[in-house]
Motif scaffolding. Structure first.
Motif, mmCIF file in Angstrom:
data_model
loop_
_atom_site.group_PDB
_atom_site.id
_atom_site.type_symbol
_atom_site.label_atom_id
_atom_site.label_comp_id
_atom_site.label_asym_id
_atom_site.label_seq_id
_atom_site.Cartn_x
_atom_site.Cartn_y
_atom_site.Cartn_z
ATOM 1 N N PRO A 1 0.827 -1.156 0.057
ATOM 2 C CA PRO A 1 0.078 -0.011 -0.126
ATOM 3 C C PRO A 1 0.673 1.488 -0.115
ATOM 4 C CG PRO A 1 -0.782 -1.730 1.432
ATOM 5 C CD PRO A 1 0.369 -2.022 1.136
ATOM 6 N N GLY A 2 0.623 2.403 -0.894
ATOM 7 C CA GLY A 2 1.261 3.158 -0.673
ATOM 8 C C GLY A 2 2.362 3.746 -2.071
ATOM 9 N N ALA A 3 2.682 2.591 -2.213
ATOM 10 C CA ALA A 3 3.827 2.900 -3.529
ATOM 11 C C ALA A 3 2.858 2.958 -4.663
ATOM 12 C CB ALA A 3 3.954 1.091 -3.735
ATOM 13 N N PRO A 4 3.525 2.986 -5.470
ATOM 14 C CA PRO A 4 3.091 4.470 -6.521
ATOM 15 C C PRO A 4 2.605 3.154 -7.679
ATOM 16 C CG PRO A 4 5.130 4.134 -6.672
ATOM 17 C CD PRO A 4 5.622 3.921 -5.591
#
Length: 736
Positions: free
Chosen positions: A207-210
């Motif tokens: 989660p949060g990775a581009p």
């Protein structure tokens, strides 16, 4: 390499600078004519031309030896195949105004001997020096860098006596199964494993990775891609295995069947073509004495190259297909590369692993090219090791991927080409490239891959002093090239669908028959015009009637359908190639910068048209041939629309291969090689970098389009000529 004019005599050259200057004016016009005749236009000012480089010992800074692949190559074939694109690209690079080039820079061809015992092309490349590169503007003549380059060929196809037809076809049965296993392994990776690995990586991304797309959209696209590609691989597997099963009993019988007169008359030409293609492969594997004769040609060419560059110059060895197997074995097992000043080996479409080494009866058929390479490098001093770069197209069935000593190592390096990670397998620098995105065509067109194959090779010939392209610019060009080649393949598949369905739709064949009648009528008219033939009134109907199998609107049958489909496919393929050539040339050769988003929009128009045409044909075929209920007709339209959207966007989001650095048994060298490979960037990230934006801004300031096509692009996207910057007085003074 030297800075011109040289303040002191060059001991490695055959003539002194003073002697050269005395000959310069008399030779200038002849050099310009020779360059134009040989396909590379010499744009340099005649008063600043470099001297004609003699073909004597030590006269060159760098020599390139090119080795051809399997098949009966005629004299100068491989030389021209690679010298023309390489010299053209070097001329293009050396005349780049962003690095301070002026009209005097570029390539001048001095010798183009294509019919001698050892065909050779010699040229001088004049490029901007350090001051011009730093300022981005032309400097004085004494800043110029001059590279003297010779290109020779090693043609081994006539160095041995061919095997008999019976021997070749008996050997071909076993070799065919080995090749098909390797091809299926490559296609399994390209068609199934890459989509599977992509799906897993997208799903497991923290989660949060581009992300390019939302997780749910990624899942849908990846699932559809995996399903479609798996079905395509299953079809490909069945076709290749069935083909092998059919050919297995037939191949040994071909030679005896040629004793039958009627069979010989029908099949002689086709069989001789096969013999020319695979006969030298059989001789390489089964006849060690003849294989040694092939390697001897490579050794003689390297000997001549060493004479041309002397003790201080560099020799590059460039080999394709079977020639890569011949050159690699000769270079690393029979020769010492340092004795011939060989500093770089480039293999393209290399059949090194497929063919291996020549086989002696009673000896194990074992070949470890990477171990041989590392052993030779360990024997050489620090400055005479051989750098090895291997280029393989993702659909090339003969190279079938990277080079390593074990199957496990090849699989690991193949995976690292798509998904970089920890690597332990040793091997050369690997470049997975996109040539045409069409199986069985990729193997023979590496010389047409300007961005991924030709330009890197040209930069190696220009030497380390030549300024490299900004990292972001190189990555943007690579990404756009991959998208372009994937679009070419998708358009080809869509053309096949359209051509297969279109003639059978109601009313379409009638229109085709009408067109065929017009063509037949025109031919009949020409027959009637010439004296001694029928009258026009008789010739036209007779010609149309003679072609009734395609001119009768009600005569649709399997044969006429096949002819109409073939004609339609030929037109669609031709149009696809022409459109691809125009868009590719605008990006690769016209010096008119264009923002990637604009190029993507324009290049997507042909793909959208082909995909839409295939979907419309498929939907009308369902409607006309099966007459389904309305709800099924709507459902089929929705499914086809989803498939069309996926096919259209797939080139934009599919994984793009990256460079796998060379790995040896030297940890320090491995670290250095890894550091030299830039981290891959997404297209939007690369475009947003300062390096790309500064390069784009500089090219806009220096915009000077050549030709009507480039002028049209400049007018559309840069408001040229209003936006053209007036040249600085000092720049004009240096180019007059």
């Amino acid at each position: 390499m030297r800075i011109a004019p040289s303040p002191t005599p060059d001991d490695s050259a055959a003539t002194s600078p003073s002697d050269v200057d005395a000959e310069l004016d008399a030779a200038a016009d002849a050099e310009a004519d020779a360059a134009a005749d040989d396909g590379v236009v010499d744009h340099a000012d005649s008063t600043a031309q470099p001297p004609a480089a003699p073909s004597d010992t030590g006269a060159f800074d760098r020599a390139l030896v090119v080795v051809h692949g399997m098949g009966n190559a005629y004299r100068s074939q491989i030389l021209l195949e690679w010298a023309e694109p390489l010299l053209s690209r070097m001329d293009w690079l050396a005349r780049d105004r962003v690095i301070g080039a002026a009209d005097r820079h570029g390539v001048a061809i001095h010798e183009s001997d294509l019919s001698g015992d050892l065909p050779i092309i010699t040229a001088t490349v004049r490029s901007p020096g350090p001051r011009a590169q730093a300022a981005g503007a032309p400097a004085e003549d004494d800043d110029d860098v001059v590279q003297r380059i010779a290109i020779i060929e090693a043609r081994w196809s006539e160095s041995f006596v061919p095997m008999s037809r019976g021997q070749i076809f008996q050997w071909a049965v076993v070799f065919m199964w080995r090749m098909i296993r390797r091809v299926l392994g490559l296609f399994l990776g390209t068609m199934v494993l890459v989509p599977w690995y992509t799906l897993v990586r997208h799903w497991n991304k923290p989660p949060g990775a581009p992300r390019k797309l939302p997780k749910g959209v990624d899942l849908v696209i990846d699932t559809v891609r995996l399903a479609v590609c798996s079905i395509a691989f299953a079809v490909t597997w069945m076709f290749l295995v069935l083909l092998a099963l059919v050919l297995t009993p037939i191949l040994p019988l071909i030679s005896p069947l040629l004793l039958i007169p009627w069979f010989k008359n029908v099949a002689q030409g086709f069989i001789d073509g096969i013999i020319e293609s695979i006969g030298d492969v059989a001789a390489w594997k089964e006849r060690p004495v003849r294989a040694s004769a092939m390697r001897l040609v490579v050794r003689d060419a390297l000997t001549r190259a060493k004479e041309l560059v002397g003790d201080d110059g560099d020799v590059h060895l460039f080999a394709h297909s079977q020639g890569a197997a011949v050159a690699t074995l000769a270079l690393f097992e029979e020769l010492r590369p340092s004795d011939y000043n060989v500093s770089r080996l480039t293999t393209v479409g290399a059949a090194v692993v497929l063919l291996g080494r020549d086989r002696w009866l009673g000896r194990p058929d074992e070949y470890k090219p990477v171990s041989d390479w590392l052993k030779r490098n360990a024997e050489a001093d620090a400055h005479r090791g051989v750098k090895w770069a291997n280029y393989w197209a993702i659909w090339d069935p003969f190279s079938a991927g990277p080079i390593a000593d074990t199957a496990t190592g090849r699989r690991e390096r193949w995976r690292n080409a798509y998904f970089p990670g920890r690597s332990t397998a040793q091997g050369p620098e690997e470049h997975a490239v996109h040539n045409t995105s069409q199986p069985f065509l990729d193997h023979s067109v590496y010389f047409q891959n300007t961005i991924q194959v030709v330009e890197p090779t040209a930069r190696h010939l220009l030497g380390p002093e030549f300024p490299p392209a900004p990292v972001a610019v190189a990555q943007v060009e690579n990404l756009l090239s991959v998208i372009d080649k994937k679009s070419l393949g998708i358009n080809m598949l869509a053309a096949v669908v359209i051509a297969a369905i279109l003639p059978g739709l109601p009313g379409v064949y009638a229109a085709f028959a009408t067109l065929a009648s017009w063509v037949a009528g025109a031919i009949g008219f020409m027959i009637g015009v010439f004296p001694g033939g029928q009258d026009v009134a008789e010739a036209v109907p007779a010609t149309i009637a003679a072609a009734s199998f395609v001119t009768d609107p009600d005569g649709l049958n399997p044969w006429s359908w096949l002819i109409a489909s073939g004609f339609t496919l030929a037109v669609l393929i031709w149009l696809n190639q022409r459109l691809s050539t125009v868009t590719r040339r605008s990006r690769e050769w016209d010096r008119c910068p264009i923002e990637p988003r604009h190029w993507l929009v324009l290049s997507s128009i042909p793909r959208a048209a082909y995909v839409a045409g295939a979907v419309i044909c498929a939907w009308f075929a369902i409607f006309a041939w099966s007459r389904p209920p309305l709800e099924w007709l709507v459902a089929s339209a929705v499914i086809l629309l989803i498939v069309a959207v996926f096919v259209f966007v797939e080139p934009l989001y599919a994984p793009v291969p990256v460079i796998v650095p060379a790995r040896t048994d030297d940890d320090a060298a491995n670290t250095l090689a890894l550091a030299g490979i830039p981290a891959p960037m997404k297209l939007r990230d690369a475009v947003a970098t300062d390096g790309f934006q500064k390069d784009l801004a500089a090219r806009r300031r220096l915009l000077s389009p050549q030709g009507w096509r480039a002028e049209v692009w400049a007018g559309w996207f840069h408001d040229w000529p209003k936006s053209a910057e007036a040249p600085a007085p000092e720049a004009v003074a240096t180019t007059d």
